[in-house]
Design a protein around this motif. Structure first.
Motif, mmCIF file in Angstrom:
data_model
loop_
_atom_site.group_PDB
_atom_site.id
_atom_site.type_symbol
_atom_site.label_atom_id
_atom_site.label_comp_id
_atom_site.label_asym_id
_atom_site.label_seq_id
_atom_site.Cartn_x
_atom_site.Cartn_y
_atom_site.Cartn_z
ATOM 1 N N GLY A 167 0.817 -1.221 0.000
ATOM 2 C CA GLY A 167 0.000 0.000 0.000
ATOM 3 C C GLY A 167 0.840 1.256 0.000
ATOM 4 N N ARG A 168 0.534 2.163 0.958
ATOM 5 C CA ARG A 168 1.227 3.452 1.017
ATOM 6 C C ARG A 168 2.472 3.401 1.904
ATOM 7 N N ALA A 169 2.918 2.202 2.224
ATOM 8 C CA ALA A 169 4.132 2.051 3.038
ATOM 9 C C ALA A 169 5.363 2.031 2.144
ATOM 10 N N GLY A 170 6.502 2.312 2.763
ATOM 11 C CA GLY A 170 7.777 2.181 2.079
ATOM 12 C C GLY A 170 8.632 1.128 2.760
ATOM 13 N N LEU A 171 9.648 0.648 2.068
ATOM 14 C CA LEU A 171 10.545 -0.349 2.643
ATOM 15 C C LEU A 171 11.988 0.094 2.463
ATOM 16 N N VAL A 172 12.768 -0.023 3.529
ATOM 17 C CA VAL A 172 14.182 0.291 3.476
ATOM 18 C C VAL A 172 14.934 -0.881 4.098
ATOM 19 N N ALA A 173 16.038 -1.296 3.479
ATOM 20 C CA ALA A 173 16.786 -2.475 3.923
ATOM 21 C C ALA A 173 18.240 -2.106 4.174
ATOM 22 N N PRO A 174 18.602 -1.679 5.406
ATOM 23 C CA PRO A 174 20.018 -1.454 5.737
ATOM 24 C C PRO A 174 20.772 -2.782 5.770
ATOM 25 N N ALA A 175 22.034 -2.763 5.367
ATOM 26 C CA ALA A 175 22.825 -3.995 5.266
ATOM 27 C C ALA A 175 23.945 -3.962 6.304
ATOM 28 N N TRP A 176 23.758 -4.686 7.427
ATOM 29 C CA TRP A 176 24.802 -4.702 8.462
ATOM 30 C C TRP A 176 26.056 -5.424 7.967
ATOM 31 N N SER A 177 25.888 -6.414 7.050
ATOM 32 C CA SER A 177 27.028 -7.198 6.576
ATOM 33 C C SER A 177 27.973 -6.393 5.700
ATOM 34 N N GLN A 178 27.525 -5.214 5.255
ATOM 35 C CA GLN A 178 28.384 -4.351 4.444
ATOM 36 C C GLN A 178 28.998 -3.220 5.272
ATOM 37 N N HIS A 179 28.822 -3.293 6.579
ATOM 38 C CA HIS A 179 29.370 -2.267 7.481
ATOM 39 C C HIS A 179 30.665 -2.790 8.107
ATOM 40 N N PRO A 180 31.677 -1.936 8.333
ATOM 41 C CA PRO A 180 32.943 -2.421 8.904
ATOM 42 C C PRO A 180 32.767 -3.128 10.250
ATOM 43 N N ALA A 181 31.788 -2.728 11.052
ATOM 44 C CA ALA A 181 31.596 -3.346 12.363
ATOM 45 C C ALA A 181 30.983 -4.743 12.269
ATOM 46 N N GLY A 182 30.552 -5.140 11.086
ATOM 47 C CA GLY A 182 29.910 -6.448 10.945
ATOM 48 C C GLY A 182 30.860 -7.594 10.667
ATOM 49 N N GLU A 183 32.162 -7.319 10.617
ATOM 50 C CA GLU A 183 33.131 -8.357 10.249
ATOM 51 C C GLU A 183 33.078 -9.547 11.210
ATOM 52 N N GLY A 184 33.039 -9.268 12.523
ATOM 53 C CA GLY A 184 33.006 -10.353 13.502
ATOM 54 C C GLY A 184 31.732 -11.180 13.389
ATOM 55 N N MET A 185 30.612 -10.510 13.159
ATOM 56 C CA MET A 185 29.334 -11.229 13.014
ATOM 57 C C MET A 185 29.328 -12.108 11.774
ATOM 58 N N ILE A 186 29.944 -11.644 10.695
ATOM 59 C CA ILE A 186 30.001 -12.441 9.460
ATOM 60 C C ILE A 186 30.780 -13.732 9.706
ATOM 61 N N GLU A 187 31.892 -13.627 10.451
ATOM 62 C CA GLU A 187 32.727 -14.799 10.697
ATOM 63 C C GLU A 187 32.104 -15.784 11.673
ATOM 64 N N PHE A 188 31.114 -15.363 12.443
ATOM 65 C CA PHE A 188 30.480 -16.254 13.408
ATOM 66 C C PHE A 188 29.752 -17.375 12.669
ATOM 67 N N ASP A 189 30.088 -18.639 13.000
ATOM 68 C CA ASP A 189 29.572 -19.824 12.309
ATOM 69 C C ASP A 189 28.319 -20.332 13.017
ATOM 70 N N ILE A 190 27.172 -20.180 12.378
ATOM 71 C CA ILE A 190 25.922 -20.630 12.995
ATOM 72 C C ILE A 190 25.745 -22.141 12.921
ATOM 73 N N ASN A 191 26.634 -22.835 12.191
ATOM 74 C CA ASN A 191 26.555 -24.299 12.106
ATOM 75 C C ASN A 191 27.560 -24.984 13.028
ATOM 76 N N ALA A 192 28.248 -24.202 13.857
ATOM 77 C CA ALA A 192 29.187 -24.790 14.810
ATOM 78 C C ALA A 192 28.427 -25.677 15.798
ATOM 79 N N SER A 193 29.112 -26.690 16.326
ATOM 80 C CA SER A 193 28.444 -27.671 17.186
ATOM 81 C C SER A 193 27.862 -27.040 18.447
ATOM 82 N N ASP A 194 28.555 -26.033 19.035
ATOM 83 C CA ASP A 194 28.022 -25.435 20.260
ATOM 84 C C ASP A 194 26.822 -24.534 19.980
ATOM 85 N N VAL A 195 26.619 -24.157 18.707
ATOM 86 C CA VAL A 195 25.413 -23.409 18.333
ATOM 87 C C VAL A 195 24.254 -24.381 18.120
ATOM 88 N N THR A 196 24.493 -25.437 17.353
ATOM 89 C CA THR A 196 23.411 -26.372 17.024
ATOM 90 C C THR A 196 22.940 -27.181 18.231
#
Length: 838
Positions: free
Chosen positions: A643-672
């Motif tokens: 409808g009359r709404a808008g959508l905006v999508a900021p990308a944390w993975s493209q920010h310098p502070a997101g490097e550590g989060m990108i490297e975090f493995d969500i399939n690691a055994s202690d996560v699963t």
């Protein structure tokens, strides 16, 4: 009549064509004269009674007249049980094919009505009724989360052997085709099993084409799609299986594939109850584990002949091209022999000249002009002679090096071509060559592909397929087993029948065993891939005692190292520990406050990867996902539906502070296994503190990216619907609950949120003053998402209850994994109208 038993007709004194009345009359006379009470011979009296029982029973008399015996042999018993006994009888007469052809006039005069009604009724009878009923067990599996208290601790403490596969790659890292590279390594287990899981100690796993040519996308994948083992531990909600039950691993093909196998080639396997079939005790007593693990292969051969050979009679021919390969070919040959079918075998060997039939179907020119003068090398000729001789002893009628040789033999001997071909090689041109060797499609010819192949596409030219006109069918035994609940029972019933043949030495399987952890696994896979070796390679695994012993040296070394380090630091530890704990507490107390490092040193707004919708919207949807490139393709379509709404999508993975989060493995055994999520203030390490700092920093950068959009359109945060996926959803949730976002948003929709340390979030939420206005929140989880285990979901739900203003509604996507899929997009579009401010 040559007989293995006395002539029962002579004993009673009647001819072989005597009626039932004549037999009874003569029996009364004889039995009175030979009765022991009247001085008769007791042995002869017993024989008379047996003769009477045989000759007055229609089935026994027919068998006695045909064979001279009253007892069925193992082969006869098997043939009578196969397909309702249709192959236990006279061979097909020569004019049967002509009578079997139904003209179009006969079909029109007969009319389709009766056949359609009968077919519909049969379909109703064959439907799997269980698929239409939701039991309490189904509800527990699909609708409820796995509570942390319902998990079971794994008893085995150390690592266990895994057979790992990796795709072959070139110098540039591009995946090459062909067999995978394999190795065996000890790897640690998950520490707990969920309420609906079992721990199975694997005993034997067959090495088949789905393992050798697995289509892997990454390295270090545990191989194996089937095998046999014993249940070691069961989850708290498992009812039908118990410890020490023997089970066959056979998961649904829709759940696992050669790209993502269940990984049965390991000493201990964690799986669900639906992935297992109980092995009856009758089979365990007769067969070894390495034979039982071949059950899918053997039953596959059985079903192929039963289903696709439904119109065949004893004496008919079957065309095989993989009779020389492993257990599948051996099983097909032996079953054909038992059912009096005549296998015609193609024997293509590596290194032999490749003569292909090319051209019009049924035309002599397609094979007559092929150049067959090339000779195979001496070693290949020797292999061909050896394997041909073995195939003939196993029941093959004729063996040919290729389709050209078969068609020339047929032309010389004026033989009819077979109506059924079974393609177990499934290479690029294997199916096309078999089609040239089959009868035309108007005579019910079928070509069935049952082999996994070498992960190549199959090529059949459309003109050839049209000229032949037959049926080209694929068959997968796992898919057949799981299609109907009755099929798994039938699988074990077939194996029970085969145990009698094994006991009578009428059915044998040649296996070669390799022990994981001791023998060279690469040699096992090389032998399994060798087309000139017919033996079936089976992997066997160490016992748990052996695994503990093997891991002992490693554990001792680790323990000694840790003790030495502890002794060196002994005197300084208390003071250093106290200082470290104080610094950690101060850091945690400052996080998500105005005095934190992230608040004092912001790193700028997140880049905006996508904007769609109205230029001057009256509300704003903020999407914080993990994969801008992939997710934004789907989100582009939202513009027309919001409808009359808008959508905006900021990308944390493209920010310098997101490097550590990108490297975090969500399939690691202690996560699963959920242990990473359960860390708290006392157990945090330095990397956990860094993770929380990054979450705060990215949350503040998110606010910096969105606020200019709000000011530009005269909006406030109460006009915002905050949405996200995965790690991005976790960042958004922290920012909203811990007041990084200055005002309460209108609503939140989070898909598979990865929220770091929910207990810490709950602690922070409890310490802050909460809003009184109610806010809707929807959390959408994938039922197969291993990155968000049930214990974590339960912990997050408890944390959200610390914020009384939030009304959270959880939902689960059936068969959903950790991805923003088309189903996820559909859920998003259905929830947005409920959340957008009005």
């Amino acid at each position: 009549m040559a007989s293995a038993e006395p002539n029962y007709y002579d004993l009673i004194g009647v001819g072989q064509g005597a009626t039932l009345q004549e037999i009874r009359t003569e029996f009364r006379k004889k039995v009175l004269a030979e009765h022991p009470d009247k001085g008769g011979d007791p042995k002869k009296f017993q024989l008379l009674n047996k003769a009477y029982n045989v000759l007055t029973d229609q089935d026994k008399r027919r068998r006695y007249d045909a064979t001279g015996r009253t007892d069925r042999s193992a082969e006869e018993e098997f043939a009578e049980s196969f397909g309702g006994g249709r192959l236990h009888g006279e061979q097909r007469p020569k004019d049967a094919d002509a009578r079997a052809v139904t003209s179009m006039d006969e079909r029109i005069s007969k009319g389709p009505g009766g056949e359609h009604e009968e077919g519909f009724q049969e379909w109703l009878r064959q439907r799997d009724q269980q698929e239409m009923v939701m039991t309490d067990k189904d509800f527990m599996k699909n609708a409820l989360f796995n509570a942390a208290e319902m998990t079971t601790q794994v008893k085995h403490p150390g690592p266990v052997q895994h057979v790992l596969g990796s795709p072959k790659t070139d110098a540039y890292g591009q995946t090459l085709g062909g067999a995978v590279q394999v190795q065996s390594k000890p790897r640690p287990l998950k520490k707990t099993i969920d309420h609906d899981e079992l721990l199975v100690r694997m005993m034997a796993v067959p090495v088949d084409d789905s393992m050798i040519y697995a289509e892997l996308n990454k390295s270090g994948v545990c191989l194996g799609m089937t095998g046999v083992g014993k249940v070691e531990q069961v989850g708290s909600r498992i009812q039908d299986l118990k410890q020490d039950d023997a089970v066959l691993v056979l998961p649904k093909p829709t759940k696992f594939s050669s790209q993502r196998p269940i990984g049965s080639a390991r000493t201990l396997l964690m799986c669900n109850e639906e992935d297992l079939i109980r092995v009856p005790s009758e089979i365990l007593e007769e067969l070894t584990p390495e034979q039982i693990c071949l059950a899918p292969t053997i039953v596959c051969a059985y079903v192929l002949l039963e289903v696709f050979g439904a119109k065949m009679k004893p004496g008919d021919s079957v065309l095989l091209n993989a009779a020389h390969l492993s257990a599948s070919g051996s099983a097909l040959l032996q079953l054909c022999k038992l059912l009096k079918l005549k296998p015609l075998c193609l024997l293509p060997l590596p290194g032999a000249p490749k003569n292909l039939v090319k051209g019009e179907y049924g035309a002599k020119s397609a094979w007559q002009d092929a150049d067959t003068r090339a000779q195979a090398p001496k070693n290949v000729q020797t292999q061909y002679e050896r394997i041909s001789e073995w195939l003939m002893t196993m029941g093959a009628e004729e063996v040919f090096p290729d389709a050209v040789a078969l068609l020339r033999w047929r032309d010389r001997n004026q033989r009819m071509l077979p109506k059924l071909a079974l393609d177990g090689i499934a290479t690029r041109d294997s199916s096309e060559q078999l089609i040239h060797c089959l009868q035309a499609g108007d005579k019910d010819a079928q070509m069935v592909i049952y082999g996994h192949g070498v992960a190549q596409p199959i090529e059949v030219s459309p003109p050839l397929l049209a000229a032949w006109g037959g049926s080209l069918v694929g068959f997968n035994i796992a898919r057949w087993v799981h299609a109907l609940s009755a099929n798994s029972k039938k699988m074990m019933a077939v194996m029970e029948n085969l145990t009698k043949l094994v006991r009578a030495n009428k059915f044998t399987l040649d296996t070669v065993l390799y022990k994981v952890g001791e023998d060279a696994i690469s040699d096992a896979f090389s032998r399994a891939a060798d087309a000139s070796d017919s033996a079936q390679v089976v992997l066997i695994f160490p016992t748990l005692q052996e695994e503990l012993q093997n891991a002992g040296d490693y554990m001792d070394q680790q323990e000694a190292t840790s003790k030495t380090a502890a002794a060196a630091k002994g005197s300084a530890k208390p003071k250093e520990e106290e200082e470290r704990e104080k610094l950690k507490a101060d850091w945690l107390n400052l996080l998500f406050t105005d005095q934190s490092v992230a608040a004092s040193n912001p790193e700028g707004p997140l880049p905006v990867a996508l904007e769609v919708g109205e230029k001057h919207p009256d509300s704003l949807i903020v999407w914080v996902g993990d994969d801008p490139k992939g997710e934004n393709v789907a989100l582009q379509g939202l513009g027309s539906s919001i409808g009359r709404a808008g959508l905006v999508a900021p990308a944390w993975s493209q920010h310098p502070a997101g490097e550590g989060m990108i490297e975090f493995d969500i399939n690691a055994s202690d996560v699963t296994d959920g242990s990473w999520y359960m860390r708290n203030r006392q157990s945090f390490e330095n990397e956990d503190l860094d993770m929380l700092h990054d979450v705060e920093l990215l949350g503040r950068s998110l606010v910096e990216a969105v606020e200019p959009k709000l000011k530009q359109n005269g909006l406030q945060w109460k006009n915002v619907v905050l949405c996200g996926f995965g790690k991005g959803a976790g960042i958004a949730l922290y920012a909203a609950l811990l007041k990084i976002i200055p005002q309460q948003v209108a609503a939140m929709i989070l898909f598979n949120p990865i929220v770091a340390f929910p207990s810490f979030l709950a602690e922070k939420v409890s310490s802050m003053k909460r809003d009184t206005t109610q806010m809707k929140m929807f959390t959408v989880w994938g039922s197969r998402d291993k990155s968000t285990p049930g214990s974590y979901r339960q912990l997050l739900a408890q944390a959200l209850r610390k914020a009384p203003e939030i009304h959270c509604t959880p939902d689960t996507l059936p068969d959903g994994d950790h991805s923003f899929s088309a189903k996820s997009y559909g859920v998003l579009t259905s929830l947005l109208p409920l959340c957008l401010p009005r």
